[in-house]
Enzyme design. Structure first.
Site, PDB file in Angstrom:
ATOM      1  N   GLU A  65       0.827  -1.206   0.000  1.00  0.00           N
ATOM      2  CA  GLU A  65       0.000   0.000   0.000  1.00  0.00           C
ATOM      3  C   GLU A  65       0.864   1.261   0.000  1.00  0.00           C
ATOM      4  O   GLU A  65       0.531   2.248  -0.671  1.00  0.00           O
ATOM      5  CB  GLU A  65      -0.927   0.006   1.228  1.00  0.00           C
ATOM      6  CG  GLU A  65      -1.923  -1.134   1.251  1.00  0.00           C
ATOM      7  CD  GLU A  65      -1.440  -2.342   2.025  1.00  0.00           C
ATOM      8  OE1 GLU A  65      -2.250  -2.980   2.689  1.00  0.00           O
ATOM      9  OE2 GLU A  65      -0.211  -2.638   1.957  1.00  0.00           O
ATOM     10  N   CYS A  88      -2.879  -3.980   6.970  1.00  0.00           N
ATOM     11  CA  CYS A  88      -2.506  -4.238   8.364  1.00  0.00           C
ATOM     12  C   CYS A  88      -2.833  -3.034   9.240  1.00  0.00           C
ATOM     13  O   CYS A  88      -2.893  -1.888   8.779  1.00  0.00           O
ATOM     14  CB  CYS A  88      -1.025  -4.587   8.475  1.00  0.00           C
ATOM     15  SG  CYS A  88       0.099  -3.233   8.058  1.00  0.00           S
ATOM     16  N   ARG A 220      21.254 -21.697  -6.733  1.00  0.00           N
ATOM     17  CA  ARG A 220      22.313 -21.348  -7.678  1.00  0.00           C
ATOM     18  C   ARG A 220      21.771 -20.901  -9.041  1.00  0.00           C
ATOM     19  O   ARG A 220      22.464 -20.224  -9.779  1.00  0.00           O
ATOM     20  CB  ARG A 220      23.240 -22.559  -7.895  1.00  0.00           C
ATOM     21  CG  ARG A 220      23.878 -23.073  -6.623  1.00  0.00           C
ATOM     22  CD  ARG A 220      24.815 -24.239  -6.877  1.00  0.00           C
ATOM     23  NE  ARG A 220      24.171 -25.365  -7.544  1.00  0.00           N
ATOM     24  CZ  ARG A 220      23.389 -26.247  -6.939  1.00  0.00           C
ATOM     25  NH1 ARG A 220      23.136 -26.124  -5.642  1.00  0.00           N
ATOM     26  NH2 ARG A 220      22.853 -27.247  -7.602  1.00  0.00           N
ATOM     27  N   GLY A 310      13.596 -38.333  -0.541  1.00  0.00           N
ATOM     28  CA  GLY A 310      13.106 -39.200  -1.590  1.00  0.00           C
ATOM     29  C   GLY A 310      11.764 -39.839  -1.298  1.00  0.00           C
ATOM     30  O   GLY A 310      10.963 -39.329  -0.518  1.00  0.00           O
ATOM     31  N   SER A 316       6.069 -41.063   3.888  1.00  0.00           N
ATOM     32  CA  SER A 316       5.810 -40.908   5.318  1.00  0.00           C
ATOM     33  C   SER A 316       5.198 -39.551   5.637  1.00  0.00           C
ATOM     34  O   SER A 316       4.277 -39.443   6.458  1.00  0.00           O
ATOM     35  CB  SER A 316       7.113 -41.098   6.108  1.00  0.00           C
ATOM     36  OG  SER A 316       7.619 -42.409   5.953  1.00  0.00           O
TER      37      SER A 316
END
Length: 377
Positions: A65, A88, A220, A310, A316
């Site tokens: 803003e 805010c 990178r 992985g 899980s």
């Protein structure tokens, strides 16, 4: 002029919605620079003309803003402010945006998402008390979470926000047998992964990924974010080689290794001498207890984590309802039998009904990115 009914009392024009959507789009330009603050965009319109626009571009810097008001100057008086997130009303690193809108003479505010989990944080009541017409929240709550997932999650949960990234083939594999590095997606997708990393405070991988890819887990191929990322690795028996690529950037990108409590003390000492922070956590039937790992991560003050595999770890995390977002890069290739399935042999036990498309699919080179969010609690 076409109009859209958004509630029993409020009607917005197609133009209103278009300006608000533009505020959402420009807000995304702050990715990687403002976290843990939210992405916010603002468009100021007076007499059907855009007189100012801006987005939150730097943590600690002016909010959207303020940037838009500085661009509009005196033309802001009597204008409508379209803001992707409720202005805010609290004093932080910058003054309240609600007060700035009042001083500028804004006559109307239309905002997309309400500020989450903060009773006194949103500026709606302050604006209306000063005679400003306020319309919002316009969007469904899921839209706000889509644009600022970690911000919304942390505001209403005690745990860090966790996203899972996987690159998989058309037949559902993420690589060839353990120990064989497989490049599934192209360079454009890899660039997007590096850009995504800039918006997270930490990156998490399992031991299988460490052994197969020897990754650095740094940024990178994209401009650096507002801070260097922390690397989190699961290494139950403290077997990570001292020559691993993770140690090359340890001065600027802290390395946190999670081991079993009975990991060899000599190996733990070796990792610590290399500059790593080693955390001993509880073990479960499936490996390191992820709840214990997440508790340590939270204790480190880390609010957002991007998990990059992985398969065992991904499986899980989803099963234990720890994942809030999925980034799935699908490549137009097949690996055939013998590949590692994206979610393991027990994928049928995973509940996918809790996930929904968060953003339209996007093409990066020859690969397609699909983004799914978990339904809010």
């Amino acid at each position: 002029m076409n109009e859209v009914q958004i509630s029993d009392q409020t009607v917005l024009s197609q133009e209103d919605l278009a300006y608000l959507d533009w505020a959402r789009k420009i807000a995304r330009r702050g990715w990687g620079r403002v976290h843990p603050n939210p992405l916010v965009g603002c468009v100021l319109v007076r007499n059907d003309r855009v007189v100012g626009e801006g987005y939150h571009s730097e943590f600690g810097g002016p909010h959207a803003e303020i940037v838009a008001l500085e661009g509009a100057k005196s033309r802001a008086e009597g204008a409508t402010a379209y803001v992707s997130l409720e202005p805010c009303n609290h004093e932080g690193k910058t003054p309240p945006c609600s007060q700035a809108l009042i001083r500028a003479g804004i006559s109307r505010v239309v905002y997309g998402a309400a500020e989450p989990g903060i009773n006194e944080g949103g500026g709606r009541s302050t604006l209306t008390a000063r005679g400003i017409e306020v319309v919002g929240p316009v969007w469904d709550p899921d839209v706000g979470r889509t644009e600022n997932p970690s911000f919304f999650h942390v505001a209403t949960h005690e745990t860090p926000y966790i996203a899972l990234k996987l690159a998989l083939s058309m037949d559902g594999y993420i690589g060839m047998p353990a120990g064989v590095r497989t490049q599934i997606t192209g360079v454009e997708a890899e660039q997007e992964v590096h850009r995504l990393r800039t918006g997270f405070e930490a990156i998490l991988v399992g031991s299988g990924t460490l052994k197969a890819d020897n990754p650095r887990l740094t940024v990178r191929m994209a401009p650096l974010g507002r801070s260097h990322v922390r690397r989190l690795v699961l290494d139950a028996r403290a077997e990570l080689s001292s020559e691993a690529a993770l140690f090359e950037d340890i001065e600027f990108n802290p390395l946190h290794i999670f081991t079993r409590r009975d990991a060899p003390e000599s190996e733990v000492t070796r990792l610590e001498l290399g500059g790593a922070h080693v955390h001993s956590v509880s073990n479960s039937e499936r490996g390191l207890d992820l709840g214990s790992v997440i508790a340590v991560v939270q204790g480190l003050g880390i609010q957002s984590v991007l998990c990059e595999g992985g398969a065992k770890l991904a499986n899980s995390l989803v099963r234990e309802d720890l994942v809030q977002r999925l980034y799935l890069f699908v490549a137009p290739r097949t690996l055939g039998r013998g590949g590692i399935p994206a979610f393991g042999d027990e994928a049928e036990t995973l509940n996918w009904e809790n996930f929904f498309p968060a953003l339209p699919p996007k093409v990066h080179g020859r690969d397609t990115l699909i983004v799914l969010d978990r339904k809010s609690d």
